[in-house]
Every structure is written in C-alpha cells, then in structure tokens.
Motif scaffolding. Structure first.
Motif, PDB file in Angstrom:
ATOM      1  N   GLY A  57     -78.778  32.901   8.837  1.00 16.58           N
ATOM      2  CA  GLY A  57     -77.802  33.245   8.234  1.00 16.58           C
ATOM      3  C   GLY A  57     -76.961  33.874   8.725  1.00 16.58           C
ATOM      4  N   GLY A  58     -75.854  34.445   8.050  1.00 20.43           N
ATOM      5  CA  GLY A  58     -74.834  34.774   8.187  1.00 20.43           C
ATOM      6  C   GLY A  58     -73.668  33.831   9.001  1.00 20.43           C
ATOM      7  N   GLU A  59     -74.080  32.665   9.105  1.00 23.31           N
ATOM      8  CA  GLU A  59     -73.705  31.304   9.624  1.00 23.31           C
ATOM      9  C   GLU A  59     -72.966  30.829   8.618  1.00 23.31           C
ATOM     10  OE1 GLU A  59     -74.160  28.107  13.043  1.00 23.31           O
ATOM     11  OE2 GLU A  59     -75.830  27.676  11.108  1.00 23.31           O
ATOM     12  N   SER A  60     -71.763  30.645   8.880  1.00 20.22           N
ATOM     13  CA  SER A  60     -70.692  29.793   8.122  1.00 20.22           C
ATOM     14  C   SER A  60     -70.845  27.810   8.911  1.00 20.22           C
ATOM     15  CB  SER A  60     -69.666  29.483   8.473  1.00 20.22           C
ATOM     16  OG  SER A  60     -68.325  28.871   7.484  1.00 20.22           O
ATOM     17  N   VAL A 113     -74.205  31.395   4.228  1.00 17.89           N
ATOM     18  CA  VAL A 113     -75.569  31.348   4.939  1.00 17.89           C
ATOM     19  C   VAL A 113     -75.631  32.760   4.187  1.00 17.89           C
ATOM     20  CG1 VAL A 113     -77.617  30.669   5.829  1.00 17.89           C
ATOM     21  CG2 VAL A 113     -76.041  29.455   5.614  1.00 17.89           C
ATOM     22  N   GLY A 114     -76.428  33.256   3.536  1.00 14.85           N
ATOM     23  CA  GLY A 114     -76.327  34.513   3.320  1.00 14.85           C
ATOM     24  C   GLY A 114     -77.463  34.871   4.656  1.00 14.85           C
ATOM     25  N   LYS A 115     -77.411  36.391   4.808  1.00 16.30           N
ATOM     26  CA  LYS A 115     -78.025  36.970   6.090  1.00 16.30           C
ATOM     27  C   LYS A 115     -79.582  36.785   5.549  1.00 16.30           C
ATOM     28  CE  LYS A 115     -74.618  39.852   8.368  1.00 16.30           C
ATOM     29  NZ  LYS A 115     -73.702  41.212   8.435  1.00 16.30           N
ATOM     30  N   ARG A 116     -79.714  36.989   4.688  1.00 20.78           N
ATOM     31  CA  ARG A 116     -81.362  37.184   4.096  1.00 20.78           C
ATOM     32  C   ARG A 116     -81.992  35.931   3.404  1.00 20.78           C
ATOM     33  NH1 ARG A 116     -81.239  42.308  -0.020  1.00 20.78           N
ATOM     34  NH2 ARG A 116     -80.014  44.121   1.340  1.00 20.78           N
TER      35      ARG A 116
END
Length: 228
Positions: A135-138, A194-197
């Motif tokens: 989550g939160g990763e590119s 990628v979204g955090k959720r």
C-alpha cells in the motif's frame, strides 16, 4: 463620323447587354472607349496626313477613332471583369487545400507485420524490491516489443492492465508507437501505483501488444501479491 457613332453604339450595347454587369464596369467600358477614340483618332490623323495630306488625315483619324474605341472598351471591360470565387480565394493560383481527412490516411498494416511482434525481457521493479505490491508503493513494469518480421509495423500500442479486478491499483495510460522497423524494437515502461487501502491478496497483470482497434498480437501474464 457615321462609323464612329456606330462604334459607340456597339460599345453601349456591350456595356448594357447583360443586366448583371456592375455600374462601375459599365463606366470603365465607356470611359475606355472614349479614351481609345481620342488616342486612335490622333494617331490615325498623323499617319494619314503623312501619307495622303489633309484628306488622308481625315480618313486616318476616322479609322483610328473606330479602332481606338473598340480597343479601349475591351481593355476597360477586361480590367473590371469580376473574378471567379476560386480566383478570389486563391490569389496566387496555388492548388486548393483539401480537408485533413482526405489528405491523411493511416499506414496499412498487414497481418504478418503485427503478428511478427513479440514481448521480451519482462521485468517488475518495486521500491522495496520484495516483488510485493505494498500500500502506498510505486513500481514499474518494463518490457520490450520486438519486430522479428520483414515488414514495418505501424501504430503499435503496448498495453498493461490488471485483469483480476483488484482495487487501489492504478496504471499509467498506454502510448502509441508509430512504427517498429524490421529487426528493431522499443522499450516500454508502465508505472504502477498502489493505494494505501489495498487489501491483502493477489493481482494479475496482462502485458500485451495491440493495434489501434484493440486486437492482441502477443501477451504475457503474471501475478503479484498485494499487502496493506
């Protein structure tokens, strides 16, 4: 003198015979006829006088007036003749421009040209280097499209899609590759955010080579874990 009167009547008929002739054109024709008559008469008189004396001068002046009248009327009419619409819109005489849709045609692809394309050197690179979509990763998906045929392939679209329906995954839009020459290739990079959720699970990606109509000519698929 009678011949001059007849000539002037002829010019008047030329000027007024058509109801659509503009007033300024009529004036130019009559004016040209008058100037031509005077100039022609003077020149004709001089020429006649040099050859046959005063009688020749009179006769030459009359003939010159008639010829000058007709010539002046013709010149005046030609100078004021209305231009055609095509000439007005194209003063330099260049060929008229055609609409873009008539000029441009999309390069033709044979089935063999696109069928000769294939994917190679597929790689996935994420920030943590653990091959997990956190989550939160590119991350990036990198691959090459090669043309192993003998024809140039036009308008090739590299495609990266997530086909398992996982939410919170965003992929950069595809681009258009105008052409790939025989024996050559292009490298394509897609960014995956990628979204955090994102939920724990798996995501399946399809890497494909398509044309502008969405027809697939080569593809590969792989699956990665997702983690919140």
């Amino acid at each position: 003198m009678r011949r001059i009167v007849i000539a002037l009547l002829g010019v008047s008929l030329l000027a007024g015979g058509c109801g659509t002739i503009q007033p300024e054109r009529t004036g130019a024709i009559v004016g040209g006829a008058a100037i031509g008559s005077n100039v022609g008469g003077a020149i004709g008189g001089l020429v006649g006088d040099s050859r046959h004396g005063w009688r020749g001068s009179y006769r030459g002046s009359a003939i010159g007036s008639i010829i000058g009248t007709l010539a002046g009327a013709a010149i005046g009419g030609a100078l004021t003749a209305p231009k055609s619409r095509e000439a007005e819109g194209n003063p330099q005489g260049y060929p008229a421009e055609r609409p873009v849709e008539e000029v441009y045609t999309e390069p033709y692809n044979t089935s063999s040209a696109l069928s000769a394309l294939y994917i190679r050197n597929l790689r996935f690179i994420d920030e943590s280097r653990d091959h997990i979509l956190n989550g939160g990763e590119s991350s990036k998906i990198i691959f090459e499209i090669m043309n192993e045929g003998s024809e140039t392939a036009y308008n090739v679209i590299p495609s990266v899609t997530e086909i398992s329906g996982v939410k919170q995954i965003h992929i950069s839009p595809s681009i258009l590759v105008e052409q790939i020459l025989p024996g050559n290739g292009v490298k394509y990079t897609a960014t995956v955010s990628v979204g955090k959720r994102v939920k724990n699970g798996t995501a399946t990606f399809r890497i494909a080579v398509t044309d502008t109509h969405g027809q697939i000519y080569d593809r590969q698929e792989f699956t990665l874990e997702t983690a919140r």
